[in-house]
Design a protein around this motif. Structure first.
Motif, mmCIF file in Angstrom:
data_model
loop_
_atom_site.group_PDB
_atom_site.id
_atom_site.type_symbol
_atom_site.label_atom_id
_atom_site.label_comp_id
_atom_site.label_asym_id
_atom_site.label_seq_id
_atom_site.Cartn_x
_atom_site.Cartn_y
_atom_site.Cartn_z
ATOM 1 N N ALA A 17 0.836 -1.200 0.000
ATOM 2 C CA ALA A 17 0.000 0.000 0.000
ATOM 3 C C ALA A 17 0.871 1.250 0.000
ATOM 4 O O ALA A 17 0.602 2.225 -0.710
ATOM 5 C CB ALA A 17 -0.923 -0.006 1.217
ATOM 6 N N LEU A 18 1.947 1.233 0.779
ATOM 7 C CA LEU A 18 2.873 2.369 0.804
ATOM 8 C C LEU A 18 3.561 2.560 -0.542
ATOM 9 O O LEU A 18 3.690 3.691 -1.046
ATOM 10 C CB LEU A 18 3.924 2.152 1.899
ATOM 11 N N MET A 19 4.014 1.450 -1.142
ATOM 12 C CA MET A 19 4.698 1.568 -2.439
ATOM 13 C C MET A 19 3.728 1.999 -3.533
ATOM 14 O O MET A 19 4.120 2.715 -4.469
ATOM 15 C CB MET A 19 5.375 0.245 -2.783
ATOM 16 N N GLU A 20 2.476 1.584 -3.428
ATOM 17 C CA GLU A 20 1.469 2.008 -4.408
ATOM 18 C C GLU A 20 1.272 3.518 -4.344
ATOM 19 O O GLU A 20 1.154 4.192 -5.372
ATOM 20 C CB GLU A 20 0.148 1.295 -4.139
ATOM 21 N N VAL A 21 1.243 4.065 -3.131
ATOM 22 C CA VAL A 21 1.120 5.513 -2.981
ATOM 23 C C VAL A 21 2.346 6.213 -3.564
ATOM 24 O O VAL A 21 2.231 7.214 -4.284
ATOM 25 C CB VAL A 21 0.952 5.887 -1.486
ATOM 26 N N LEU A 22 3.531 5.680 -3.289
ATOM 27 C CA LEU A 22 4.757 6.291 -3.808
ATOM 28 C C LEU A 22 4.843 6.219 -5.322
ATOM 29 O O LEU A 22 5.497 7.054 -5.958
ATOM 30 C CB LEU A 22 5.981 5.611 -3.181
ATOM 31 N N ALA A 23 4.202 5.212 -5.918
ATOM 32 C CA ALA A 23 4.230 5.078 -7.372
ATOM 33 C C ALA A 23 3.528 6.240 -8.064
ATOM 34 O O ALA A 23 3.753 6.498 -9.245
ATOM 35 C CB ALA A 23 3.591 3.755 -7.792
ATOM 36 N N HIS A 24 2.686 6.954 -7.317
ATOM 37 C CA HIS A 24 1.936 8.070 -7.900
ATOM 38 C C HIS A 24 2.526 9.421 -7.533
ATOM 39 O O HIS A 24 1.928 10.462 -7.824
ATOM 40 C CB HIS A 24 0.477 8.015 -7.437
ATOM 41 N N ALA A 25 3.670 9.424 -6.868
ATOM 42 C CA ALA A 25 4.278 10.693 -6.460
ATOM 43 C C ALA A 25 5.794 10.575 -6.497
ATOM 44 O O ALA A 25 6.343 9.485 -6.338
ATOM 45 C CB ALA A 25 3.823 11.065 -5.052
ATOM 46 N N ASP A 26 6.474 11.686 -6.700
ATOM 47 C CA ASP A 26 7.933 11.662 -6.694
ATOM 48 C C ASP A 26 8.468 11.453 -5.284
ATOM 49 O O ASP A 26 9.294 10.584 -5.037
ATOM 50 C CB ASP A 26 8.481 12.970 -7.267
ATOM 51 N N LEU A 30 6.135 11.268 5.740
ATOM 52 C CA LEU A 30 5.528 10.158 6.464
ATOM 53 C C LEU A 30 4.040 10.379 6.722
ATOM 54 O O LEU A 30 3.229 9.456 6.535
ATOM 55 C CB LEU A 30 6.259 9.958 7.799
ATOM 56 N N THR A 31 3.655 11.576 7.140
ATOM 57 C CA THR A 31 2.249 11.833 7.482
ATOM 58 C C THR A 31 1.339 11.612 6.281
ATOM 59 O O THR A 31 0.304 10.932 6.380
ATOM 60 C CB THR A 31 2.085 13.267 8.013
ATOM 61 N N ARG A 32 1.726 12.169 5.140
ATOM 62 C CA ARG A 32 0.909 12.010 3.916
ATOM 63 C C ARG A 32 0.894 10.549 3.470
ATOM 64 O O ARG A 32 -0.141 10.016 3.052
ATOM 65 C CB ARG A 32 1.471 12.913 2.827
#
Length: 285
Positions: A17-26, A30-32
């Motif tokens: 889930a964390l990596m999926e979020v990072l895949a959409h942002a540069d 931590l909070t976001r």
């Protein structure tokens, strides 16, 4: 709202889930990250520490981004290898004709449309189209894949986002007839795109190649060139077993290769006969 750590969410599910979020942002803090992944902040921090230690995520000054190990794993994903090889030259030629538009190669995966290759262009500041990006619903690539997927299964697929069933039925037929899908600002505001289907050697649609830019007039004029690029990629895909010679990577196409085996195996007796007559050469090795 973040889930509590006791709701039964597995460690792997949380990490992905964390990596999926990072895949959409540069980069994200931590909070976001915790909020978007629906994880408690303490849990997100612990998982990110483990991912950083593994090289799957990078951390700098309290901000996180995907790491090199994630990229290496993504490059090894099955569809990307063959498609990237087949698309390399057609995309370069399309880039010359497109005048700086962003080009992408996308495949359907688990209900999403995912970019597996392409060339960067003028929309990167608005919407980066690097490998691994999940395209938003209603993209031209999704329209192409959905229209041809419905045809392959003998029925109309569910309408993509923003389309009624009746309107989509008519549009899907037009996409299949002209071999192109156009999208003007409905998917990503201020961006337009055109996409064409890429066919496998057996005739099924396996990917879509698209050009994206801010000027809808250029997108409309580029349709024919995108169609030619898709046709060239399709042709290259059908030739890959002969060109690459890497049977493990194209094991699904072995029947076409195995048909040549009798001609090769017929020479084995002559080869083994030579081995018996040259024992000195073997001992010398």
């Amino acid at each position: 709202m973040a889930r509590s750590g006791t709701e039964g969410r597995g460690v792997l599910e949380g990490a992905f889930a964390l990596m999926e979020v990072l895949a959409h942002a540069d980069e994200l803090g931590l909070t976001r990250l915790a909020a978007d992944a629906e994880l408690p902040k303490a849990t997100a921090h612990r998982l990110l520490g483990q991912l950083v230690a593994l090289g799957a995520v990078q951390s700098s000054a309290g901000r996180y981004r995907l790491g090199p190990r994630t990229f290496r794993l993504g490059v090894g994903w099955h569809p990307a290898r063959e498609l990237r090889t087949a698309a390399a030259r057609p995309l370069r030629e399309l880039s010359s004709a497109s005048g700086g538009l962003s080009l992408s190669l996308a495949v359907p995966e688990a209900g999403h449309t995912i970019v597996v290759g392409g060339l960067r262009g003028e929309v990167d500041e608005v919407f980066p189209l690097h490998p691994g990006v999940v395209l938003p619903p209603g993209s031209a690539a999704e329209l192409v894949l959905t229209a041809h997927g419905a045809e392959a299964h003998g029925a109309e697929a569910h309408a993509p986002a923003g389309w009624s069933e009746a309107a989509w039925s008519e549009e899907a037929a037009r996409i299949r007839e002209r071999g192109l899908a156009f999208e003007y600002g409905r998917c990503v505001r201020a961006l337009s795109c055109v996409a064409a289907p890429v066919f496998s050697a057996c005739g099924s649609v396996v990917a879509a190649v698209a050009a994206t830019g801010p000027d809808s007039r250029r997108i409309t004029a580029l349709g024919e060139a995108v169609g030619r690029a898709a046709a060239a990629i399709s042709a290259n895909l059908s030739r890959l077993p002969t060109v690459s010679g890497k049977l493990p990577a194209v094991s699904g196409k072995l029947p076409a290769v195995s048909g040549k085996l009798p001609a090769v195996t017929g020479k084995l007796p002559a080869v083994t006969g030579k081995l018996r007559r040259e024992p000195s050469a073997v001992r010398g090795g």
